[in-house]
Every structure is written in C-alpha cells, then in structure tokens.
Scaffold this motif. Structure first.
Motif, PDB file in Angstrom:
ATOM      1  N   ARG A   7       0.824  -1.210   0.000  1.00  0.00           N
ATOM      2  CA  ARG A   7       0.000   0.000   0.000  1.00  0.00           C
ATOM      3  C   ARG A   7       0.862   1.266   0.000  1.00  0.00           C
ATOM      4  NH1 ARG A   7      -4.789   0.207   4.087  1.00  0.00           N
ATOM      5  NH2 ARG A   7      -5.580  -1.210   2.474  1.00  0.00           N
ATOM      6  N   SER A  11       0.779   4.269  -2.718  1.00  0.00           N
ATOM      7  CA  SER A  11       0.508   5.639  -2.283  1.00  0.00           C
ATOM      8  C   SER A  11       1.617   6.569  -2.740  1.00  0.00           C
ATOM      9  CB  SER A  11       0.369   5.683  -0.755  1.00  0.00           C
ATOM     10  OG  SER A  11       0.207   6.998  -0.322  1.00  0.00           O
ATOM     11  N   ARG A 124     -16.259   3.341  -3.099  1.00  0.00           N
ATOM     12  CA  ARG A 124     -14.898   2.959  -3.505  1.00  0.00           C
ATOM     13  C   ARG A 124     -13.787   3.718  -2.795  1.00  0.00           C
ATOM     14  NH1 ARG A 124     -14.763   5.258  -9.659  1.00  0.00           N
ATOM     15  NH2 ARG A 124     -12.518   4.956  -9.429  1.00  0.00           N
ATOM     16  N   THR A 126     -10.885   4.899  -0.402  1.00  0.00           N
ATOM     17  CA  THR A 126      -9.852   4.132   0.295  1.00  0.00           C
ATOM     18  C   THR A 126      -9.448   4.848   1.580  1.00  0.00           C
ATOM     19  OG1 THR A 126      -8.003   5.267  -0.786  1.00  0.00           O
ATOM     20  CG2 THR A 126      -8.974   3.365  -1.947  1.00  0.00           C
TER      21      THR A 126
END
Length: 271
Positions: A7, A11, A124, A126
């Motif tokens: 992740r 990012s 959706r 995050t």
C-alpha cells in the motif's frame, strides 16, 4: 516473516504522479499567459477580491501581467463563456452579476452532480483517500479559526472539487470548478449569511459518512449542506411595504398646516 504490504508503494507512486501532473499543469499555465490571466481573475472572484459589477479594464490588466491587450481580450472572452464576466458593447468587461434564476439553476445542477458523485465515492473510497480528506479539513479549520477569509473561501470550495478528483474524473472536477466559481459570485451578489464554521462542520460530517462507506448518509448530508448554503442566500428579498418602512421616521403632520408659497421676486427693469 509477515507479508509486506504494497500500500505505501502505491501511495508513493500516486503521490509522485500527482506532483508530476501539478508540475506539468504549472508549466502549461506559465507557457499560456491567457490561461494565467483567466485563472488569476477566477481566483480573485472566488476569494472575494473582485466583486460583482467590477469593471475589468483591459489596459490595467495588461499592465499587471505585462502582456498585450489582445491576450487580455482572449482571457476575458473565455471568462465570458464561463459566465464569470459580462462583455458589454462600448462599455467593456465587468465581473458578472448573476440573476436569481441563474443562482437557483446553479445550485440545482450542483445537487444533481454532487449527489451522484458522493454516492459513487462512498462505494470505492480508500483509507488513504480519507486521510487526504482529513488533511484538507485540517487546513479548512485552521483558515476558519484565524479568520482567513480568502483562504477559507477557497478551501471550502475546493473541498467539493477534491471529492470529484478522488473519483478520477477530470471532466467532473472541471465542471464543479466552474460551478463553484459561479457559486462564489452568487454568494457575493446575494450576501450569504452562511457561516464558514457551519460549512466546515458539514464537510466533516460528509467525510465521516464516507469513511463508514455509508452512501445514503453521505448523499443526505451533502444535499443538506448544499440546501443550507442556498437557503442562506437572500434569493427572495422581501419587497418592503412603503408605509411600514417610512412610518417609524415620520412625524405627525398638523392637519391645519398649509404650505406658504415662496415669494416671487420681480426682475428689475433695465435702465
């Protein structure tokens, strides 16, 4: 050994891509003086430094940006197409003065667009995107607390554009940016009494609902927020009753009073 999460890498990549897009956008604006003028005037309107009805003298703008009047005219024509500027024959360019009907239509379109936008985003969003929204809310709160009127005005408007960009829809983000610029003009024109603190609190509630992925609550909160903004605009000014308006200042008049006609002076006959 525990599996390594990717992740942060995604990012970081997204952040780098975002910075690259920002650099490219800056370079394009610098290479396009007409667009630079358009954005500067739009920002001045959004930050309430240019009021509705302000005359936009071509030569003065040309002197500020050190460009030709031809480029200024191109920028004013673009702003006219965006309904932020009114071009009047033989008089020049003026910051637009939106009508009540236009104000209602702008908010109607915003409700239609932003309700569906927030519904899709709730499905959706995050954790990283929620964190980004929280950072934006912190900047909003800081601007509100230090009474930074231009800063808070820009940040409160940008919140809606940030939501659109989280969907990855550049067209929607541009449409909202245009609508928000027009909304700023409408707020100036009709003297919104809506407090910045209230708008900030409503933004926090929307983000809380998004974090829970509660689409119905997020839509309801956004619609309520836009309704509050519109409601606090004076789009239905009362037509004052003449007697009610004048009675408190008027003293009773003696019914026996008769006006005395002024004396007329005869003109002397020339000798």
């Amino acid at each position: 050994m525990p599996a390594r999460s990717d992740r942060p890498a995604r990012s970081s990549t997204a952040s780098a891509a975002g910075k690259a897009r920002a650099r490219n956008g800056t370079a394009q604006r610098q290479a396009n003086p007409t667009q630079r003028i358009v954005e500067s005037i739009t920002t001045a309107i959004v930050e309430r430094r240019l009021m509705p009805g302000t005359k936009l003298a071509e030569q003065k703008i040309a002197d500020v940006f050190k460009v030709s009047r031809t480029l200024v005219r191109q920028a004013l024509n673009q702003l006219s197409r965006d309904r932020l500027v009114t071009l009047e024959p033989a008089r020049g360019a003026f910051v637009a003065r939106p009508s009540v009907a236009e104000a209602r239509q702008v908010f109607e379109v915003r409700r239609l667009l932003e309700a569906e936008m927030i519904r899709r985003l709730a499905a959706r969003i995050t954790p990283a995107q929620v964190s980004g929204l929280r950072e934006h809310l912190q900047r909003e709160q800081a601007a509100v607390q230090r009474t930074d009127v231009p800063g808070r005005t820009r940040l409160l408007a940008d919140f809606h554009v940030v939501l659109a960009r989280l969907l990855g829809n550049d067209v929607l983000a541009e449409m909202l940016q245009d609508l928000l610029s027009r909304s700023s003009l409408i707020s100036l024109m009709y003297q919104s009494a809506h407090s910045a603190e209230h708008s900030f609190d409503e933004h926090v509630a929307v983000v809380d609902a998004l974090e829970r992925r509660d689409a119905n609550a997020a839509v309801r909160l956004m619609e309520h927020h836009l309704h509050n903004v519109e409601r606090n605009l004076q789009l239905d000014p009362r037509v004052p009753d003449l007697q009610a308006a004048l009675a408190p200042q008027a003293e009773p008049i003696d019914p026996t009073f008769e006006p005395v006609a002024p004396k007329r002076h005869r003109r002397a006959t020339p000798a």
